[in-house]
Design a protein around this motif. Sequence first.
Motif, short mmCIF file in Angstrom:
data_model
loop_
_atom_site.label_atom_id
_atom_site.label_comp_id
_atom_site.label_asym_id
_atom_site.label_seq_id
_atom_site.Cartn_x
_atom_site.Cartn_y
_atom_site.Cartn_z
N LEU A 109 -43.03 -12.12 1.34
CA LEU A 109 -43.36 -11.87 2.75
C LEU A 109 -43.04 -13.09 3.60
O LEU A 109 -43.11 -14.22 3.14
CB LEU A 109 -44.85 -11.53 2.89
CG LEU A 109 -45.25 -10.17 2.33
CD1 LEU A 109 -46.76 -10.06 2.28
CD2 LEU A 109 -44.68 -9.06 3.17
N ALA A 110 -42.75 -12.84 4.86
CA ALA A 110 -42.52 -13.93 5.79
C ALA A 110 -43.84 -14.68 6.02
O ALA A 110 -44.92 -14.16 5.76
CB ALA A 110 -42.00 -13.37 7.11
N LEU A 111 -43.73 -15.90 6.51
CA LEU A 111 -44.91 -16.73 6.75
C LEU A 111 -45.84 -16.14 7.79
O LEU A 111 -47.03 -16.40 7.79
CB LEU A 111 -44.49 -18.13 7.21
CG LEU A 111 -43.83 -19.01 6.14
CD1 LEU A 111 -43.34 -20.30 6.74
CD2 LEU A 111 -44.81 -19.28 5.00
N ASP A 112 -45.27 -15.36 8.70
CA ASP A 112 -46.09 -14.86 9.82
C ASP A 112 -46.62 -13.46 9.57
O ASP A 112 -46.91 -12.72 10.49
CB ASP A 112 -45.31 -14.93 11.13
CG ASP A 112 -44.01 -14.13 11.09
OD1 ASP A 112 -43.68 -13.57 10.01
OD2 ASP A 112 -43.33 -14.06 12.12
N THR A 113 -46.77 -13.08 8.29
CA THR A 113 -47.36 -11.77 7.99
C THR A 113 -48.57 -11.96 7.09
O THR A 113 -48.71 -12.98 6.40
CB THR A 113 -46.35 -10.83 7.29
OG1 THR A 113 -45.92 -11.44 6.08
CG2 THR A 113 -45.17 -10.51 8.18
N ILE A 114 -49.45 -10.97 7.10
CA ILE A 114 -50.63 -10.97 6.25
C ILE A 114 -50.87 -9.53 5.79
O ILE A 114 -50.61 -8.59 6.54
CB ILE A 114 -51.85 -11.57 6.99
CG1 ILE A 114 -53.04 -11.75 6.04
CG2 ILE A 114 -52.23 -10.73 8.22
CD1 ILE A 114 -54.15 -12.63 6.61
N LEU A 115 -51.32 -9.37 4.56
CA LEU A 115 -51.55 -8.04 4.01
C LEU A 115 -52.95 -7.53 4.37
O LEU A 115 -53.89 -8.32 4.40
CB LEU A 115 -51.43 -8.08 2.48
CG LEU A 115 -50.06 -8.42 1.92
CD1 LEU A 115 -50.14 -8.72 0.44
CD2 LEU A 115 -49.10 -7.27 2.17
N PRO A 116 -53.09 -6.21 4.59
CA PRO A 116 -54.42 -5.65 4.85
C PRO A 116 -55.43 -6.03 3.76
O PRO A 116 -56.58 -6.36 4.06
CB PRO A 116 -54.18 -4.14 4.88
CG PRO A 116 -52.75 -4.00 5.29
CD PRO A 116 -52.04 -5.19 4.69
#
Length: 102
Positions: A5-12
């Motif tokens: 994942l990119a640095l600017d994403t987060i998983l639910p």
Amino acid sequence: MPGGLALDTILPSEIKERLSRGEQLTIIDVREDEEVAAGTIPGAKHIPLGQLPERHTEIPQAEEVILVCRSGNRSGRALGYLESLGYKGLKNMTGGMLEWED
């Protein structure tokens, strides 16, 4: 996504885990009123995407801010817009509320 994942994403799932540990997260829900009425992440602040130009000052500028929408598309646009205003620490919740509910 290949390559991680990119640095600017987060998983639910990551957000759920952090909330369950009692972490105070800054979460901005950019969906429309009728979508938010169907349910939101506990503690999320609702600022519809179309109101961001007037209301972005309600969002802290220098700490982690998690952006949420239905699928991750509008929150991605919100992230780009806020970054253009100089915001740091923004994260887009991948999969949006569609994945949150699963």
